[in-house]
Design a protein around this motif. Sequence first.
Motif, mmCIF file in Angstrom:
data_model
loop_
_atom_site.group_PDB
_atom_site.id
_atom_site.type_symbol
_atom_site.label_atom_id
_atom_site.label_comp_id
_atom_site.label_asym_id
_atom_site.label_seq_id
_atom_site.Cartn_x
_atom_site.Cartn_y
_atom_site.Cartn_z
ATOM 1 N N VAL A 190 0.874 -1.190 0.000
ATOM 2 C CA VAL A 190 0.000 0.000 0.000
ATOM 3 C C VAL A 190 0.900 1.226 0.000
ATOM 4 O O VAL A 190 1.809 1.335 0.827
ATOM 5 C CB VAL A 190 -0.927 0.027 1.228
ATOM 6 C CG1 VAL A 190 -1.771 1.299 1.223
ATOM 7 C CG2 VAL A 190 -1.821 -1.208 1.257
ATOM 8 N N ASN A 191 0.647 2.135 -0.929
ATOM 9 C CA ASN A 191 1.474 3.328 -1.087
ATOM 10 C C ASN A 191 0.658 4.580 -0.784
ATOM 11 O O ASN A 191 -0.029 5.109 -1.661
ATOM 12 C CB ASN A 191 2.034 3.390 -2.505
ATOM 13 C CG ASN A 191 2.965 2.244 -2.824
ATOM 14 O OD1 ASN A 191 2.659 1.094 -2.557
ATOM 15 N ND2 ASN A 191 4.111 2.552 -3.399
ATOM 16 N N PRO A 192 0.748 5.062 0.463
ATOM 17 C CA PRO A 192 -0.036 6.241 0.846
ATOM 18 C C PRO A 192 0.545 7.542 0.292
ATOM 19 O O PRO A 192 1.736 7.639 -0.022
ATOM 20 C CB PRO A 192 0.052 6.245 2.382
ATOM 21 C CG PRO A 192 0.593 4.899 2.755
ATOM 22 C CD PRO A 192 1.433 4.472 1.605
ATOM 23 N N GLY A 193 -0.338 8.541 0.210
ATOM 24 C CA GLY A 193 0.110 9.915 0.027
ATOM 25 C C GLY A 193 0.343 10.500 1.408
ATOM 26 O O GLY A 193 0.694 9.784 2.350
ATOM 27 N N PHE A 194 0.122 11.818 1.551
ATOM 28 C CA PHE A 194 0.328 12.439 2.855
ATOM 29 C C PHE A 194 -0.825 12.100 3.794
ATOM 30 O O PHE A 194 -1.985 12.333 3.479
ATOM 31 C CB PHE A 194 0.485 13.952 2.704
ATOM 32 C CG PHE A 194 1.875 14.353 2.308
ATOM 33 C CD1 PHE A 194 2.857 14.558 3.273
ATOM 34 C CD2 PHE A 194 2.219 14.478 0.974
ATOM 35 C CE1 PHE A 194 4.146 14.892 2.918
ATOM 36 C CE2 PHE A 194 3.509 14.819 0.594
ATOM 37 C CZ PHE A 194 4.480 15.030 1.568
ATOM 38 N N ILE A 195 -0.463 11.541 4.938
ATOM 39 C CA ILE A 195 -1.423 11.097 5.942
ATOM 40 C C ILE A 195 -1.203 11.900 7.220
ATOM 41 O O ILE A 195 -0.058 12.078 7.655
ATOM 42 C CB ILE A 195 -1.249 9.595 6.252
ATOM 43 C CG1 ILE A 195 -1.250 8.770 4.956
ATOM 44 C CG2 ILE A 195 -2.334 9.120 7.216
ATOM 45 C CD1 ILE A 195 -2.529 8.846 4.158
ATOM 46 N N VAL A 196 -2.273 12.359 7.818
ATOM 47 C CA VAL A 196 -2.186 13.155 9.044
ATOM 48 C C VAL A 196 -1.802 12.255 10.207
ATOM 49 O O VAL A 196 -2.574 11.380 10.626
ATOM 50 C CB VAL A 196 -3.516 13.866 9.352
ATOM 51 C CG1 VAL A 196 -3.408 14.658 10.665
ATOM 52 C CG2 VAL A 196 -3.900 14.799 8.206
ATOM 53 N N THR A 197 -0.585 12.434 10.708
ATOM 54 C CA THR A 197 -0.093 11.693 11.865
ATOM 55 C C THR A 197 0.656 12.664 12.767
ATOM 56 O O THR A 197 0.709 13.860 12.502
ATOM 57 C CB THR A 197 0.857 10.546 11.449
ATOM 58 O OG1 THR A 197 2.060 11.118 10.895
ATOM 59 C CG2 THR A 197 0.204 9.641 10.412
ATOM 60 N N ASN A 198 1.276 12.126 13.811
ATOM 61 C CA ASN A 198 2.042 12.967 14.734
ATOM 62 C C ASN A 198 3.525 13.039 14.366
ATOM 63 O O ASN A 198 4.364 13.383 15.202
ATOM 64 C CB ASN A 198 1.893 12.458 16.171
ATOM 65 C CG ASN A 198 2.440 11.049 16.346
ATOM 66 O OD1 ASN A 198 2.954 10.437 15.400
ATOM 67 N ND2 ASN A 198 2.318 10.519 17.555
ATOM 68 N N ILE A 199 3.848 12.696 13.112
ATOM 69 C CA ILE A 199 5.247 12.633 12.704
ATOM 70 C C ILE A 199 5.968 13.960 12.910
ATOM 71 O O ILE A 199 7.117 13.999 13.352
ATOM 72 C CB ILE A 199 5.365 12.183 11.220
ATOM 73 C CG1 ILE A 199 6.848 12.056 10.829
ATOM 74 C CG2 ILE A 199 4.622 13.124 10.290
ATOM 75 C CD1 ILE A 199 7.060 11.427 9.471
ATOM 76 N N PHE A 200 5.295 15.076 12.612
ATOM 77 C CA PHE A 200 5.959 16.370 12.759
ATOM 78 C C PHE A 200 6.044 16.790 14.227
ATOM 79 O O PHE A 200 7.001 17.443 14.636
ATOM 80 C CB PHE A 200 5.240 17.436 11.934
ATOM 81 C CG PHE A 200 5.314 17.186 10.448
ATOM 82 C CD1 PHE A 200 6.522 16.893 9.842
ATOM 83 C CD2 PHE A 200 4.176 17.219 9.668
ATOM 84 C CE1 PHE A 200 6.608 16.654 8.481
ATOM 85 C CE2 PHE A 200 4.245 16.977 8.302
ATOM 86 C CZ PHE A 200 5.453 16.684 7.702
ATOM 87 N N ALA A 201 5.048 16.405 15.007
ATOM 88 C CA ALA A 201 5.096 16.693 16.437
ATOM 89 C C ALA A 201 6.295 15.996 17.068
ATOM 90 O O ALA A 201 6.968 16.551 17.943
ATOM 91 C CB ALA A 201 3.803 16.249 17.112
ATOM 92 N N ASP A 202 6.581 14.758 16.600
ATOM 93 C CA ASP A 202 7.736 14.018 17.115
ATOM 94 C C ASP A 202 9.046 14.704 16.760
ATOM 95 O O ASP A 202 10.072 14.468 17.400
ATOM 96 C CB ASP A 202 7.735 12.597 16.565
ATOM 97 C CG ASP A 202 6.614 11.748 17.147
ATOM 98 O OD1 ASP A 202 6.050 12.158 18.192
ATOM 99 O OD2 ASP A 202 6.301 10.698 16.578
ATOM 100 N N ILE A 205 7.866 20.014 15.829
ATOM 101 C CA ILE A 205 7.131 21.041 15.102
ATOM 102 C C ILE A 205 5.811 21.322 15.808
ATOM 103 O O ILE A 205 5.062 20.388 16.131
ATOM 104 C CB ILE A 205 6.851 20.590 13.658
ATOM 105 C CG1 ILE A 205 8.171 20.328 12.922
ATOM 106 C CG2 ILE A 205 6.030 21.615 12.905
ATOM 107 C CD1 ILE A 205 9.057 21.526 12.801
ATOM 108 N N PRO A 206 5.486 22.582 16.070
ATOM 109 C CA PRO A 206 4.215 22.913 16.717
ATOM 110 C C PRO A 206 3.022 22.387 15.929
ATOM 111 O O PRO A 206 3.049 22.341 14.691
ATOM 112 C CB PRO A 206 4.222 24.446 16.737
ATOM 113 C CG PRO A 206 5.665 24.817 16.699
ATOM 114 C CD PRO A 206 6.321 23.778 15.842
ATOM 115 N N LYS A 207 1.992 21.994 16.640
ATOM 116 C CA LYS A 207 0.812 21.410 16.005
ATOM 117 C C LYS A 207 0.201 22.348 14.974
ATOM 118 O O LYS A 207 -0.246 21.907 13.906
ATOM 119 C CB LYS A 207 -0.220 21.055 17.071
ATOM 120 C CG LYS A 207 -1.448 20.329 16.527
ATOM 121 C CD LYS A 207 -2.391 19.941 17.651
ATOM 122 C CE LYS A 207 -3.565 19.124 17.143
ATOM 123 N NZ LYS A 207 -4.360 19.816 16.119
ATOM 124 N N ALA A 208 0.163 23.635 15.264
ATOM 125 C CA ALA A 208 -0.448 24.592 14.336
ATOM 126 C C ALA A 208 0.282 24.600 12.993
ATOM 127 O O ALA A 208 -0.346 24.693 11.929
ATOM 128 C CB ALA A 208 -0.442 25.989 14.945
#
Length: 280
Positions: A190-202, A205-208
């Motif tokens: 399965v090849n996803p596009g951009f999926i909303v996860t907490n990757i940037f929070a880790d 990067i601020p949530k906003a």
Amino acid sequence: MSVNYDFTDKVVIITGSSSGIGAGIAQLFAKSGANVVVTGRNADRVAKVAKQCTDMSPKQLTALEVVGDLTKQQDCDRLIQTTVQTFGKLDILVNNAGFGNRADVTEEDYYQKFQNLMQTNLNSVVYLTHKSVEHLAKTNGNIINISSIAAKITSSGQSPYHISKAALDMFTKCMAAELGPKHHIRVNSVNPGFIVTNIFADMGIPKAVADNFFRTVGCKYPVGRPGQPQDIAQTVAYLASNSEAGFITGSIVVADGGHLTANVSIDQELEDLINKMENF
């Protein structure tokens, strides 16, 4: 219409399932009656997702927690062994664990970054597949690898990630051709596009900032939104179901909201995000 899958009595390992896409996949399998194995490096996160899976299970089946580092062969061995010792078998292996990093080929530590990423994104999948065959052959099981649209496109400063996913897709095809005739095991990706996860929070990067990035990307997608872990979980469940997808193997299933079809470019958005990451 919502599709209800029945994975009663099935045993499913989902790597990297302590958050994000992996957690979403584990939760859907739990809802569908499976015995779920939640695994990751962070014990607290593993425990949290395992409890969620247990609570969602129609029969309150206790999810198995296995904390480990898949770049270590002994941890991969322990994951398979603990699963089979606990449940007596293995039906489905979902190779989801992976990560991305920025790596320009001119950087002094480029090759080290490349090796680190390949160890998780590709080598661990190869090793776990190798160790799982004897068990999956007994159950006519199947393997689903979580790849990425990065396997089909390029972007500056991300070559190790793109290479790892392109290699993963080819490994998927090779294993489908090899394991089907000999062992009756189906293998798909399965090849996803951009999926909303907490990757940037880790990454700190601020949530906003992260929310704005996903919102901007989603507006460019033909479906009008970024993906959610549940979108990928539904695709995985379909492929894992022998009754629904028993004739599908060796397929690279793109679930990207139309990213590739619409030739969506997010180079500027990624560059802006990277610049902001460097400032935090």
